[in-house]
Design a protein around this motif. Structure first.
Motif, short mmCIF file in Angstrom:
data_model
loop_
_atom_site.label_atom_id
_atom_site.label_comp_id
_atom_site.label_asym_id
_atom_site.label_seq_id
_atom_site.Cartn_x
_atom_site.Cartn_y
_atom_site.Cartn_z
N GLY A 157 -0.43 -9.74 4.56
CA GLY A 157 -0.98 -8.83 5.55
C GLY A 157 -1.43 -7.53 4.92
N PRO A 158 -2.23 -6.74 5.61
CA PRO A 158 -2.76 -5.50 5.03
C PRO A 158 -1.72 -4.43 4.77
N THR A 159 -0.57 -4.47 5.45
CA THR A 159 0.47 -3.47 5.19
C THR A 159 1.65 -4.04 4.44
N SER A 160 1.71 -5.37 4.32
CA SER A 160 2.83 -5.99 3.61
C SER A 160 2.46 -6.44 2.20
N ASP A 161 1.20 -6.29 1.83
CA ASP A 161 0.73 -6.75 0.51
C ASP A 161 -0.36 -5.82 0.00
N TYR A 162 -0.49 -5.84 -1.34
CA TYR A 162 -1.53 -5.05 -1.99
C TYR A 162 -2.44 -5.93 -2.85
N THR A 163 -1.85 -6.81 -3.65
CA THR A 163 -2.63 -7.59 -4.61
C THR A 163 -3.72 -8.40 -3.94
N VAL A 164 -3.36 -9.19 -2.93
CA VAL A 164 -4.35 -10.06 -2.30
C VAL A 164 -5.41 -9.26 -1.53
N PRO A 165 -5.02 -8.33 -0.64
CA PRO A 165 -6.06 -7.59 0.10
C PRO A 165 -6.94 -6.69 -0.76
N VAL A 166 -6.33 -5.99 -1.74
CA VAL A 166 -7.07 -4.97 -2.49
C VAL A 166 -7.71 -5.54 -3.75
N HIS A 167 -6.93 -6.17 -4.60
CA HIS A 167 -7.50 -6.71 -5.83
C HIS A 167 -8.31 -7.97 -5.59
N GLY A 168 -7.99 -8.70 -4.52
CA GLY A 168 -8.71 -9.91 -4.22
C GLY A 168 -9.80 -9.73 -3.18
N LEU A 169 -9.41 -9.64 -1.91
CA LEU A 169 -10.39 -9.62 -0.83
C LEU A 169 -11.41 -8.51 -0.97
N ALA A 170 -10.96 -7.31 -1.31
CA ALA A 170 -11.89 -6.17 -1.38
C ALA A 170 -12.95 -6.37 -2.46
N ARG A 171 -12.65 -7.17 -3.47
CA ARG A 171 -13.62 -7.47 -4.53
C ARG A 171 -14.30 -8.83 -4.33
N ARG A 172 -13.97 -9.50 -3.26
CA ARG A 172 -14.46 -10.85 -2.99
C ARG A 172 -14.07 -11.81 -4.11
N ILE A 173 -12.86 -11.62 -4.61
CA ILE A 173 -12.28 -12.49 -5.63
C ILE A 173 -11.22 -13.35 -4.95
N PRO A 174 -11.24 -14.66 -5.13
CA PRO A 174 -10.16 -15.49 -4.58
C PRO A 174 -8.80 -15.02 -5.09
N ALA A 175 -7.84 -14.92 -4.19
CA ALA A 175 -6.53 -14.40 -4.58
C ALA A 175 -5.44 -15.05 -3.74
N ALA A 176 -4.29 -15.26 -4.36
CA ALA A 176 -3.14 -15.83 -3.67
C ALA A 176 -1.88 -15.42 -4.41
N LEU A 177 -0.76 -15.52 -3.72
CA LEU A 177 0.54 -15.32 -4.33
C LEU A 177 1.29 -16.64 -4.32
N ILE A 178 1.94 -16.95 -5.43
CA ILE A 178 2.81 -18.12 -5.51
C ILE A 178 4.25 -17.63 -5.43
N PRO A 220 0.84 -1.20 0.00
CA PRO A 220 0.00 0.00 0.00
C PRO A 220 0.88 1.25 0.00
N ALA A 221 0.48 2.24 -0.75
CA ALA A 221 1.23 3.49 -0.76
C ALA A 221 1.28 4.08 0.65
N GLY A 222 2.47 4.55 1.02
CA GLY A 222 2.62 5.23 2.30
C GLY A 222 3.18 4.38 3.42
N VAL A 223 3.16 3.06 3.30
CA VAL A 223 3.76 2.24 4.35
C VAL A 223 5.28 2.28 4.19
N PRO A 224 6.05 2.05 5.25
CA PRO A 224 7.51 2.19 5.15
C PRO A 224 8.15 1.34 4.06
N SER A 225 7.62 0.15 3.81
CA SER A 225 8.22 -0.72 2.80
C SER A 225 7.81 -0.38 1.38
N SER A 226 6.94 0.61 1.23
CA SER A 226 6.53 1.03 -0.12
C SER A 226 7.72 1.59 -0.90
N ILE A 227 8.49 2.46 -0.25
CA ILE A 227 9.73 3.00 -0.83
C ILE A 227 10.81 2.75 0.22
#
Length: 252
Positions: free
Chosen positions: A205-226, A88-95
């Motif tokens: 996690g919500p601050t360590s990831d974007y794809t799964v929480p935002v593109h997946g969970l927020a849209r109720r789309i199954p999502a995972a990272l390999i 997520p933009a703004g978390v310390p690990s973003s940049i």
């Protein structure tokens, strides 16, 4: 800064967007490109070929999976050291000002204007392209699963990692392992020679990831990272082996 020239390529490359598969592939750390104007963020050139700059082997694996599955694929165009497309933009690990054991001088004390510049150049166009595609699929009632393709190092800060691959999924946040994650975990574990991590070597996690929480969970789309250990993707034959293994599981 002008996007779409040699120094500033597109933030996202879309492959096979009309693909028929239910799986949508995302490769957030596909590129180690840093425009020359950033002077390598103050790092020696050899650092820019390390895992800290991108996921080694991930783009090649993702492209082959896209072809085998007939799946849409979204690849990032810039190094995660400029801005991370799976944070997520703004978390310390973003940049990051430090990645693994390496300080990143060019990321220290950035002005709000520079943060906004990088967000507009690298992050926002990538996320918007994925969001448009997914929202279109949802509106059309298409079956959809989002799968991010990543790699990890065999050794992290001096500690060897025993896993050959890992599946990162929302269970770390929701407390439940969904059908997509279970299919991936069970499919990989059918090969008794593989050591497979369940939310290892990282956990979503919500601050360590974007794809799964935002593109997946927020849209109720199954999502995972390999996650595949990058020393197992050292040549085309190894990439092909993993692509066929994963495509068989995902197609199932």
């Amino acid at each position: 800064m002008e996007a779409n020239d040699a120094a500033y390529p597109p933030a996202v490359t879309v492959v096979n967007e009309a693909g028929t598969a239910p799986v949508v592939l995302v490769c957030e750390h596909a590129s180690n490109h840093i425009p020359a104007a950033y002077a390598g963020l103050g790092l020696a050139p050899e650092h820019l070929t390390r895992h800290i700059a991108w996921d080694i082997g991930a783009a090649a694996l993702a492209r082959r999976l896209s072809a085998l599955l007939d799946a849409p694929l979204f690849l990032s165009g810039y190094s995660r050291l400029l801005i991370d497309c799976n944070r997520p933009a703004g978390v310390p690990s973003s940049i990051p000002v430090r990645s693994e054991d390496t300080d990143i001088p060019g990321n220290l004390d950035l002005s709000p204007e520079e943060v906004a510049r990088r967000t507009a150049l690298c992050f926002t166009p990538f996320q918007e392209a994925i969001a448009r595609h997914l929202d279109g699929r949802v509106a059309a009632g298409r079956e959809t699963e989002v799968v991010g393709i990543h790699t990890f190092t065999p050794v992290y800060l001096g500690v060897a990692r025993r896993w050959h691959a890992g599946v990162l999924h929302p269970g770390a946040m929701t407390g439940a392992t969904d059908a997509l994650a279970r299919r991936l975990l069970d499919g990989l574990r059918r090969d008794g020679d593989l050591v497979v991590g369940d939310n290892e070597p990282y956990a979503v996690g919500p601050t360590s990831d974007y794809t799964v929480p935002v593109h997946g969970l927020a849209r109720r789309i199954p999502a995972a990272l390999i996650e595949v250990r990058n020393d197992l993707l050292g040549d085309a034959a190894q990439v092909e082996t993993w692509a066929r293994r994963l495509s068989g599981i995902l197609a199932g």
